[in-house]
Motif scaffolding. Structure first.
Motif, mmCIF file in Angstrom:
data_model
loop_
_atom_site.group_PDB
_atom_site.id
_atom_site.type_symbol
_atom_site.label_atom_id
_atom_site.label_comp_id
_atom_site.label_asym_id
_atom_site.label_seq_id
_atom_site.Cartn_x
_atom_site.Cartn_y
_atom_site.Cartn_z
ATOM 1 N N ILE A 116 -51.811 9.200 -3.739
ATOM 2 C CA ILE A 116 -52.499 9.071 -5.021
ATOM 3 C C ILE A 116 -51.555 9.517 -6.125
ATOM 4 C CG2 ILE A 116 -54.371 9.957 -6.465
ATOM 5 C CD1 ILE A 116 -56.182 9.898 -4.055
ATOM 6 N N ILE A 117 -51.319 8.611 -7.068
ATOM 7 C CA ILE A 117 -50.496 8.895 -8.237
ATOM 8 C C ILE A 117 -51.314 8.567 -9.483
ATOM 9 C CG2 ILE A 117 -48.406 8.286 -9.514
ATOM 10 C CD1 ILE A 117 -47.045 7.691 -6.874
ATOM 11 N N ASN A 177 -54.203 9.543 -10.217
ATOM 12 C CA ASN A 177 -55.580 9.299 -9.786
ATOM 13 C C ASN A 177 -55.834 7.898 -9.250
ATOM 14 O OD1 ASN A 177 -56.606 11.917 -10.358
ATOM 15 N ND2 ASN A 177 -56.706 11.395 -12.534
ATOM 16 N N LYS A 178 -54.776 7.164 -8.912
ATOM 17 C CA LYS A 178 -54.913 5.835 -8.335
ATOM 18 C C LYS A 178 -54.253 5.810 -6.955
ATOM 19 C CE LYS A 178 -56.811 3.915 -11.999
ATOM 20 N NZ LYS A 178 -58.224 3.452 -11.971
ATOM 21 N N VAL A 179 -54.901 5.132 -6.008
ATOM 22 C CA VAL A 179 -54.327 4.991 -4.673
ATOM 23 C C VAL A 179 -53.122 4.056 -4.737
ATOM 24 C CG1 VAL A 179 -54.708 4.086 -2.341
ATOM 25 C CG2 VAL A 179 -56.494 5.433 -3.446
ATOM 26 N N VAL A 180 -52.032 4.472 -4.139
ATOM 27 C CA VAL A 180 -50.831 3.644 -4.066
ATOM 28 C C VAL A 180 -50.326 3.633 -2.622
ATOM 29 C CG1 VAL A 180 -50.118 4.080 -6.452
ATOM 30 C CG2 VAL A 180 -49.313 5.594 -4.638
ATOM 31 N N TYR A 181 -49.644 2.563 -2.267
ATOM 32 C CA TYR A 181 -49.066 2.439 -0.932
ATOM 33 C C TYR A 181 -47.550 2.357 -1.074
ATOM 34 C CZ TYR A 181 -53.845 1.311 0.491
ATOM 35 O OH TYR A 181 -55.201 1.350 0.714
ATOM 36 N N THR A 182 -46.860 3.311 -0.470
ATOM 37 C CA THR A 182 -45.401 3.385 -0.547
ATOM 38 C C THR A 182 -44.810 3.145 0.834
ATOM 39 O OG1 THR A 182 -45.559 5.042 -2.307
ATOM 40 C CG2 THR A 182 -43.456 4.877 -1.160
ATOM 41 N N PRO A 183 -43.795 2.286 0.957
ATOM 42 C CA PRO A 183 -43.161 2.113 2.268
ATOM 43 C C PRO A 183 -42.777 3.467 2.859
ATOM 44 C CG PRO A 183 -42.284 0.511 0.716
ATOM 45 C CD PRO A 183 -43.162 1.435 -0.084
ATOM 46 N N ILE A 184 -43.106 3.678 4.124
ATOM 47 C CA ILE A 184 -42.844 4.973 4.755
ATOM 48 C C ILE A 184 -41.379 5.368 4.620
ATOM 49 C CG2 ILE A 184 -42.671 6.139 7.000
ATOM 50 C CD1 ILE A 184 -45.330 4.902 7.769
ATOM 51 N N LYS A 185 -40.500 4.406 4.806
ATOM 52 C CA LYS A 185 -39.073 4.700 4.742
ATOM 53 C C LYS A 185 -38.709 5.324 3.397
ATOM 54 C CE LYS A 185 -34.842 2.696 6.517
ATOM 55 N NZ LYS A 185 -34.181 1.470 7.007
ATOM 56 N N ARG A 186 -39.320 4.828 2.323
ATOM 57 C CA ARG A 186 -39.026 5.365 0.993
ATOM 58 C C ARG A 186 -39.692 6.715 0.787
ATOM 59 N NH1 ARG A 186 -40.381 1.305 -3.406
ATOM 60 N NH2 ARG A 186 -42.257 2.501 -3.816
ATOM 61 N N ALA A 187 -40.909 6.869 1.302
ATOM 62 C CA ALA A 187 -41.658 8.118 1.114
ATOM 63 C C ALA A 187 -40.946 9.305 1.746
ATOM 64 C CB ALA A 187 -43.067 7.982 1.698
ATOM 65 N N ILE A 188 -40.253 9.074 2.868
ATOM 66 C CA ILE A 188 -39.613 10.181 3.564
ATOM 67 C C ILE A 188 -38.160 10.380 3.160
ATOM 68 C CG2 ILE A 188 -41.126 10.003 5.572
ATOM 69 C CD1 ILE A 188 -38.994 8.454 7.024
ATOM 70 N N VAL A 189 -37.570 9.378 2.509
ATOM 71 C CA VAL A 189 -36.156 9.466 2.144
ATOM 72 C C VAL A 189 -35.967 9.890 0.693
ATOM 73 C CG1 VAL A 189 -34.042 8.139 1.796
ATOM 74 C CG2 VAL A 189 -35.355 7.840 3.903
ATOM 75 N N ASP A 190 -36.786 9.351 -0.192
ATOM 76 C CA ASP A 190 -36.649 9.674 -1.618
ATOM 77 C C ASP A 190 -36.840 11.163 -1.850
ATOM 78 O OD1 ASP A 190 -36.208 7.053 -2.099
ATOM 79 O OD2 ASP A 190 -38.010 6.683 -3.283
ATOM 80 N N ASP A 191 -35.971 11.721 -2.659
ATOM 81 C CA ASP A 191 -36.070 13.148 -2.969
ATOM 82 C C ASP A 191 -37.267 13.428 -3.865
ATOM 83 O OD1 ASP A 191 -33.864 13.899 -1.519
ATOM 84 O OD2 ASP A 191 -32.471 13.643 -3.195
#
Length: 328
Positions: free
Chosen positions: A295-296, A298-312
């Protein structure tokens, strides 16, 4: 990959537990029921998947768990799942139960497992950010972070009572091996004299000057918050350095440790986990695979897992500035 027909969803919690995980599991099970899908609980994370510790869940199985800390599905770290052979065993067990999609609740290691599983076997997966560290990008807050901050601040408030009574200097170590989110929030929320986080190195000389300045201002108590993975060292290490330079100070160290993982989730974490549990199931139905729901603004968002775990994702510079201003 083209959308698959989702009929049976497996849900698991993995890695370190976080308050609100039960609320997320409950939301997944109830949302499956709403959409006429079957839900299966995978106990003890990926290890349970390998051991075939998988059971069908009904709505009655998730009654009265919203307010409970921890995870009733249990959690474990699995060395075997890190191997191709281990993941193949896990896949075969999912096949036995005809499970054709997953919701994985956990931190970066857990979501990495979901990503690998999708790449190797094509099992659609949505990850949910279940970690008190708040170190996953793609969401403003992770499940359990708010509760962990509240727990830390409540503990620090109690420590301040004795610090004030005896003119003591307390070093309080909070969780956050690689990220200082809990520390900076606890520092601001508790009125700490200084906050030491992994993202910033504070020389002991700077800390000494700040403590001397507060002494001149006749501050009644001094509490220094230290993230366990701080670049300046842990609370014990830093306290010893200060003790050598300021031998007249009555210095005490408190390490909050796993106290921060426990307890009933806050209203914020219950709401966050519930929204994300619904979003995970609906995302799978809509063909959103290999993503993390967050949630960003207050809105639900879907982020590629690879980006979610790699991005600082690190502490906002403005938060650090605010903490510094308020510690004077």
């Amino acid at each position: 990959m083209e959308n698959k027909t989702i009929s049976r969803i497996g849900v698991l919690t993995s890695g370190g537990d976080a308050p609100g995980m039960n609320a997320a599991i409950r939301a997944v099970v109830r949302t499956c029921k709403y959409y006429n899908l079957e839900s299966y609980g995978i106990y003890r994370g990926y290890e349970g998947m390998i051991l075939n510790d998988i059971r069908k869940l009904e709505t009655k199985d998730v009654a009265y768990i919203l307010e409970r800390g921890g995870t009733f599905l249990k959690s474990a770290r699995s060395a075997e799942f890190r191997t191709t052979e281990g993941r193949k065993k896990a896949f075969d067990n999912l096949q036995k139960h005809n499970i054709n999609a997953l919701v994985v609740i956990g931190g970066d290691g857990s979501l990495t497992g979901a990503h690998l599983f999708f790449e190797e076997f094509g099992i659609p997966a949505v990850g949910l950010p279940g970690t008190i560290d708040n170190d996953l990008s793609g969401t403003d807050s992770t499940i359990g972070f708010d509760t962990a901050c509240n727990t830390a601040i409540q503990a620090i408030d109690k420590i301040r009572d004795t610090a004030s009574s005896h003119d003591r200097l307390f070093f309080v170590e909070v969780m956050g091996r690689d990220a200082g989110f809990i520390a900076i929030n606890a520092g601001i929320g508790s009125g700490a004299a200084a906050t030491l986080i992994p993202e910033k190195k504070m020389p002991v000389e700077t800390l000494i000057e700040r403590l001397k300045s507060r002494a001149k201002a006749k501050k009644q108590s001094n509490i220094v918050i230290v993230a366990e993975g701080g670049k300046s060292g842990g609370a014990m290490e830093i306290s010893e350095k200060v003790r050598k330079i300021l031998p007249g100070y009555d210095i005490k160290v408190t390490i909050l440790g796993h106290l921060q993982r426990g307890g009933s989730p806050s209203s914020f974490d219950r709401l966050l986990a519930s929204k994300l549990g619904v979003a995970a199931v609906e995302g799978l139905i809509q063909g959103k695979y290999d993503v993390m729901a967050g949630i960003i603004n207050n809105k639900v968002v879907y982020t590629p897992i690879k980006r979610a775990i790699v991005d600082d994702k690190s502490v906002d510079e403005d938060d650090f500035r605010v903490a510094k201003i308020l510690s004077t």
